[in-house]
Enzyme design. Structure first.
Site, PDB file in Angstrom:
ATOM      1  N   ARG A  15      -1.423   3.013  -1.894  1.00 59.20           N
ATOM      2  CA  ARG A  15      -2.370   3.063  -0.537  1.00 59.20           C
ATOM      3  C   ARG A  15      -1.291   3.200   0.535  1.00 59.20           C
ATOM      4  NH1 ARG A  15      -3.706  -3.365   0.250  1.00 59.20           N
ATOM      5  NH2 ARG A  15      -1.867  -4.315  -0.289  1.00 59.20           N
ATOM      6  N   ARG A  37       1.997  -2.279  -7.905  1.00 52.83           N
ATOM      7  CA  ARG A  37       1.769  -3.442  -8.865  1.00 52.83           C
ATOM      8  C   ARG A  37       0.454  -3.156  -9.395  1.00 52.83           C
ATOM      9  NH1 ARG A  37       3.132  -8.706  -5.410  1.00 52.83           N
ATOM     10  NH2 ARG A  37       2.233  -7.438  -3.825  1.00 52.83           N
ATOM     11  N   ALA A  88       7.569   0.915  -0.515  1.00 49.79           N
ATOM     12  CA  ALA A  88       7.024  -0.421  -0.844  1.00 49.79           C
ATOM     13  C   ALA A  88       7.346  -1.613   0.303  1.00 49.79           C
ATOM     14  CB  ALA A  88       7.178  -0.791  -2.167  1.00 49.79           C
ATOM     15  N   SER A 144      11.087   0.757   9.711  1.00 53.22           N
ATOM     16  CA  SER A 144       9.935   0.446  10.746  1.00 53.22           C
ATOM     17  C   SER A 144      10.703   0.395  11.954  1.00 53.22           C
ATOM     18  CB  SER A 144       9.310  -1.046  10.321  1.00 53.22           C
ATOM     19  OG  SER A 144       8.543  -1.437  11.359  1.00 53.22           O
ATOM     20  N   TYR A 157      10.179 -10.259   9.188  1.00 55.33           N
ATOM     21  CA  TYR A 157      10.080  -8.891   8.813  1.00 55.33           C
ATOM     22  C   TYR A 157      11.119  -7.998   9.486  1.00 55.33           C
ATOM     23  CZ  TYR A 157       7.282  -4.282   8.483  1.00 55.33           C
ATOM     24  OH  TYR A 157       6.974  -3.215   8.413  1.00 55.33           O
TER      25      TYR A 157
END
Length: 235
Positions: A15, A37, A88, A144, A157
């Site tokens: 996704r 997964r 991921a 990111s 994060y």
């Protein structure tokens, strides 16, 4: 790199950005081994992209054994590995005072450990290819903008994605003489399932096009980092 008939691994392929990366690669004639997964979600992607173009592999990137099995399946089935996109990842929004150790560990194990395990598994076949053909392959780590800019409420994060940046820059220096490119990509707010963003975020297909541009660059041309942001995030 001409992507026609190349063998690619995309993690987190079921996704979000990973699914868009897989689609962009298959449209260029590559065969994509998609790792995630959820076997059911991977099957949906395979139904969408085609059984020959997309090969699903159930894998937890946090697990050394799971990663080793997945990459062994790729190399034994395809005989080579040209591209790895380490995509991921997950994130939790919490102030440090309220954050749980479980959430912290999940981010570190997925976002940082997973990148390490998959990159390490990709290096032997890529180094072997360099010895036979002069060019090993290309590893792209999806970090990111949070790997460059700190945000309150995202300390865990941030820490994991800053780690991806440091790992990528060090690995790039380690393996460039083996004909292996390493690039780190820093998308800003993107229209995916992760979190709430601005009114006018980046589109995932545009991020995928940028990754394709990196992969299709000449063999002796390395772009080690790419930062992207929406031009008008508020619309």
């Amino acid at each position: 790199m001409n992507l026609q008939d190349k063998i690619c691994v995309v993690t987190g392929a079921s996704r979000g950005l990973g699914r868009h990366f897989a689609r962009a690669l298959t449209e260029q004639g590559a065969t994509v081994y998609g790792l995630a997964r959820s076997a059911d979600d991977l099957e949906q992607v395979q139904n969408d992209l085609g059984p020959d173009a997309f090969r699903p592999l159930e894998c937890d990137v946090r697990s050394e054994e799971s990663v080793q099995r997945a990459f062994q399946s790729v190399t034994s089935g395809a005989g080579r590995l040209d591209v790895l996109i380490n995509n991921a990842g997950l994130g939790h929004h919490d102030d440090v005072a309220d954050a749980s150790v479980e959430d912290w560990d999940a981010m570190m194990e997925t976002n940082a450990r997973g990148v390490f395990l998959c990159a390490r598994a990709a290096l032997p076949p890529m180094k072997a290819q360099h010895e036979s053909s002069g060019f090993g392959g290309h590893i792209i780590n999806i970090a990111s903008i949070a790997g460059l800019v700190a945000n309150d409420g995202l300390a865990g994060y941030n820490a994991s994605k800053f780690g991806v940046r440091g790992f990528s820059l060090a690995l790039m220096k380690e393996v460039r003489d083996d004909g292996i490119k390493v690039s780190c990509v820093y998308p800003g707010s993107t229209d995916t399932h992760f979190g709430s963003g601005p009114a006018n975020p980046l589109q995932p297909e545009d991020v995928a096009e940028t990754v394709l541009h990196l992969l299709e660059s000449p063999d002796n041309y390395l772009v080690s980092e790419v930062v992207m942001r929406p031009l008008r995030p508020r619309g």
